[in-house]
Design a protein around this motif. Structure first.
Motif, PDB file in Angstrom:
ATOM      1  N   VAL A 131       7.614   6.731  14.627  1.00 15.84           N
ATOM      2  CA  VAL A 131       6.254   7.272  14.507  1.00 15.84           C
ATOM      3  C   VAL A 131       5.548   7.383  15.856  1.00 15.84           C
ATOM      4  O   VAL A 131       4.455   7.923  15.935  1.00 15.84           O
ATOM      5  CB  VAL A 131       5.395   6.426  13.527  1.00 15.84           C
ATOM      6  N   MET A 132       6.188   6.912  16.904  1.00 15.86           N
ATOM      7  CA  MET A 132       5.595   6.977  18.236  1.00 15.86           C
ATOM      8  C   MET A 132       6.268   8.083  19.042  1.00 15.86           C
ATOM      9  O   MET A 132       7.237   8.678  18.600  1.00 15.86           O
ATOM     10  CB  MET A 132       5.720   5.626  18.958  1.00 15.86           C
ATOM     11  N   THR A 133       5.747   8.336  20.217  1.00 15.38           N
ATOM     12  CA  THR A 133       6.371   9.290  21.131  1.00 15.38           C
ATOM     13  C   THR A 133       7.787   8.804  21.441  1.00 15.38           C
ATOM     14  O   THR A 133       7.983   7.645  21.799  1.00 15.38           O
ATOM     15  CB  THR A 133       5.548   9.400  22.426  1.00 15.38           C
ATOM     16  N   ALA A 134       8.776   9.699  21.290  1.00 12.72           N
ATOM     17  CA  ALA A 134      10.168   9.277  21.388  1.00 12.72           C
ATOM     18  C   ALA A 134      11.000  10.300  22.152  1.00 12.72           C
ATOM     19  O   ALA A 134      10.787  11.508  22.025  1.00 12.72           O
ATOM     20  CB  ALA A 134      10.747   9.085  19.992  1.00 12.72           C
ATOM     21  N   ILE A 135      11.953   9.765  22.926  1.00  4.57           N
ATOM     22  CA  ILE A 135      12.927  10.599  23.618  1.00  4.57           C
ATOM     23  C   ILE A 135      14.307   9.962  23.527  1.00  4.57           C
ATOM     24  O   ILE A 135      14.433   8.761  23.286  1.00  4.57           O
ATOM     25  CB  ILE A 135      12.571  10.829  25.107  1.00  4.57           C
ATOM     26  N   LEU A 136      15.317  10.790  23.729  1.00  3.86           N
ATOM     27  CA  LEU A 136      16.686  10.321  23.844  1.00  3.86           C
ATOM     28  C   LEU A 136      17.219  10.892  25.152  1.00  3.86           C
ATOM     29  O   LEU A 136      17.215  12.115  25.341  1.00  3.86           O
ATOM     30  CB  LEU A 136      17.527  10.802  22.658  1.00  3.86           C
ATOM     31  N   VAL A 137      17.635  10.013  26.048  1.00  2.00           N
ATOM     32  CA  VAL A 137      18.135  10.427  27.356  1.00  2.00           C
ATOM     33  C   VAL A 137      19.661  10.395  27.335  1.00  2.00           C
ATOM     34  O   VAL A 137      20.261   9.349  27.098  1.00  2.00           O
ATOM     35  CB  VAL A 137      17.610   9.516  28.489  1.00  2.00           C
ATOM     36  N   GLU A 138      20.264  11.558  27.553  1.00  2.36           N
ATOM     37  CA  GLU A 138      21.711  11.667  27.748  1.00  2.36           C
ATOM     38  C   GLU A 138      21.931  11.540  29.253  1.00  2.36           C
ATOM     39  O   GLU A 138      21.727  12.489  30.008  1.00  2.36           O
ATOM     40  CB  GLU A 138      22.236  13.007  27.230  1.00  2.36           C
ATOM     41  N   LEU A 139      22.277  10.339  29.701  1.00  2.00           N
ATOM     42  CA  LEU A 139      22.326  10.021  31.123  1.00  2.00           C
ATOM     43  C   LEU A 139      23.269  10.937  31.900  1.00  2.00           C
ATOM     44  O   LEU A 139      22.900  11.460  32.956  1.00  2.00           O
ATOM     45  CB  LEU A 139      22.747   8.568  31.316  1.00  2.00           C
ATOM     46  N   ALA A 140      24.484  11.100  31.409  1.00  2.00           N
ATOM     47  CA  ALA A 140      25.499  11.923  32.062  1.00  2.00           C
ATOM     48  C   ALA A 140      26.676  12.032  31.102  1.00  2.00           C
ATOM     49  O   ALA A 140      26.694  11.391  30.051  1.00  2.00           O
ATOM     50  CB  ALA A 140      25.925  11.304  33.387  1.00  2.00           C
ATOM     51  N   PHE A 141      27.667  12.821  31.477  1.00  2.00           N
ATOM     52  CA  PHE A 141      28.857  12.992  30.643  1.00  2.00           C
ATOM     53  C   PHE A 141      29.891  11.939  31.022  1.00  2.00           C
ATOM     54  O   PHE A 141      30.523  12.010  32.082  1.00  2.00           O
ATOM     55  CB  PHE A 141      29.433  14.404  30.818  1.00  2.00           C
ATOM     56  N   ILE A 142      30.056  10.966  30.149  1.00  2.00           N
ATOM     57  CA  ILE A 142      30.937   9.842  30.433  1.00  2.00           C
ATOM     58  C   ILE A 142      32.399  10.269  30.556  1.00  2.00           C
ATOM     59  O   ILE A 142      33.182   9.639  31.258  1.00  2.00           O
ATOM     60  CB  ILE A 142      30.770   8.726  29.373  1.00  2.00           C
ATOM     61  N   ASP A 143      32.771  11.365  29.900  1.00  2.00           N
ATOM     62  CA  ASP A 143      34.165  11.804  29.937  1.00  2.00           C
ATOM     63  C   ASP A 143      34.484  12.676  31.151  1.00  2.00           C
ATOM     64  O   ASP A 143      35.631  13.067  31.352  1.00  2.00           O
ATOM     65  CB  ASP A 143      34.555  12.504  28.639  1.00  2.00           C
ATOM     66  N   ASN A 144      33.487  12.966  31.976  1.00  2.00           N
ATOM     67  CA  ASN A 144      33.689  13.703  33.216  1.00  2.00           C
ATOM     68  C   ASN A 144      33.714  12.680  34.351  1.00  2.00           C
ATOM     69  O   ASN A 144      32.760  11.921  34.526  1.00  2.00           O
ATOM     70  CB  ASN A 144      32.567  14.720  33.421  1.00  2.00           C
ATOM     71  N   ASN A 145      34.787  12.645  35.119  1.00  3.97           N
ATOM     72  CA  ASN A 145      34.945  11.592  36.127  1.00  3.97           C
ATOM     73  C   ASN A 145      33.886  11.652  37.228  1.00  3.97           C
ATOM     74  O   ASN A 145      33.504  10.612  37.769  1.00  3.97           O
ATOM     75  CB  ASN A 145      36.350  11.608  36.710  1.00  3.97           C
ATOM     76  N   ASP A 146      33.396  12.843  37.576  1.00  2.00           N
ATOM     77  CA  ASP A 146      32.318  12.936  38.563  1.00  2.00           C
ATOM     78  C   ASP A 146      31.023  12.329  38.014  1.00  2.00           C
ATOM     79  O   ASP A 146      30.321  11.597  38.719  1.00  2.00           O
ATOM     80  CB  ASP A 146      32.085  14.387  38.987  1.00  2.00           C
ATOM     81  N   ASP A 147      30.719  12.632  36.754  1.00  2.00           N
ATOM     82  CA  ASP A 147      29.535  12.032  36.133  1.00  2.00           C
ATOM     83  C   ASP A 147      29.715  10.535  35.916  1.00  2.00           C
ATOM     84  O   ASP A 147      28.767   9.760  36.049  1.00  2.00           O
ATOM     85  CB  ASP A 147      29.211  12.719  34.798  1.00  2.00           C
ATOM     86  N   LEU A 148      30.929  10.118  35.590  1.00  2.00           N
ATOM     87  CA  LEU A 148      31.190   8.681  35.437  1.00  2.00           C
ATOM     88  C   LEU A 148      30.891   7.954  36.744  1.00  2.00           C
ATOM     89  O   LEU A 148      30.328   6.856  36.728  1.00  2.00           O
ATOM     90  CB  LEU A 148      32.640   8.431  35.012  1.00  2.00           C
ATOM     91  N   GLU A 149      31.237   8.561  37.849  1.00  3.09           N
ATOM     92  CA  GLU A 149      30.940   7.959  39.149  1.00  3.09           C
ATOM     93  C   GLU A 149      29.431   7.749  39.312  1.00  3.09           C
ATOM     94  O   GLU A 149      28.985   6.713  39.821  1.00  3.09           O
ATOM     95  CB  GLU A 149      31.488   8.839  40.273  1.00  3.09           C
ATOM     96  N   LEU A 150      28.633   8.728  38.869  1.00  4.06           N
ATOM     97  CA  LEU A 150      27.173   8.556  38.906  1.00  4.06           C
ATOM     98  C   LEU A 150      26.738   7.387  38.027  1.00  4.06           C
ATOM     99  O   LEU A 150      25.886   6.586  38.424  1.00  4.06           O
ATOM    100  CB  LEU A 150      26.467   9.826  38.411  1.00  4.06           C
TER     101      LEU A 150
END
Length: 176
Positions: A131-150
């Motif tokens: 019922v409150m202001t809400a977001i979902l953050v998709e930090l990065a793509f875990i299955d991509n090795n460059d994003d995993l490094e981040l």
């Protein structure tokens, strides 16, 4: 202000997405992100409740019953081709869009990720049912090795950026 932090996926129940090259699980990454975000928000003077669970009814009930001012769910994306990259913030309401834009902007200023934008998602249970202001953050793509490094090297920056975006949203809300 009261911020409810929901790291996605219970590590004992559901790993979430997995990087098969390095056997890194989304549930573990979001647990770390949630702990860092909780510390940063508390340092900034916010009350924080953290719950990592696959029981989405329990997550929503806990956030609504507390009651939180802000709900933030943390996740990692995955793609079939393992070649997608970047960060995106999802929202359900107009206030969620404002919060999401503030968080996305801060992440982009502190983490060398790709901007996948701030997107409305009507079908996400935790965003629809809180019922409150809400977001979902998709930090990065875990299955991509460059994003995993981040995710592995820049997690403090991700958490700090999310906390800074929440602070900016609260400051903007006071002005309005």
């Amino acid at each position: 202000m009261k911020v409810f932090v929901n790291p996605g996926h219970d590590p004992n129940v559901d790993s979430g997405a997995v990087n098969i090259d390095y056997d890194v699980r989304e549930a573990d990454v979001t647990k770390q992100a949630g702990a860092l975000l909780e510390r940063g928000l508390k340092r900034a003077g916010h009350e924080v409740m953290l719950l990592q669970s696959d029981d989405l009814d329990a997550v929503v009930a806990a956030a609504n019953d507390w009651p939180a001012d802000i709900f933030v769910s943390l996740h990692c994306n995955a793609s079939p081709g393992r070649n997608a990259r970047g960060t995106e913030t999802l929202y359900y309401s107009e206030q969620g869009r404002l919060l999401g834009e503030a968080v996305q902007k801060k992440i982009l200023s502190k983490v060398p990720t790709i901007d996948r934008g701030c997107k409305e998602r009507q079908g996400l249970y935790v965003l629809r049912r809180t019922v409150m202001t809400a977001i979902l953050v998709e930090l990065a793509f875990i299955d991509n090795n460059d994003d995993l490094e981040l995710l592995e090297n820049d997690m403090p920056a991700f958490a700090g950026a999310i906390a800074a975006g929440i602070d900016e949203y609260f400051r903007q809300a006071e002005i309005l």
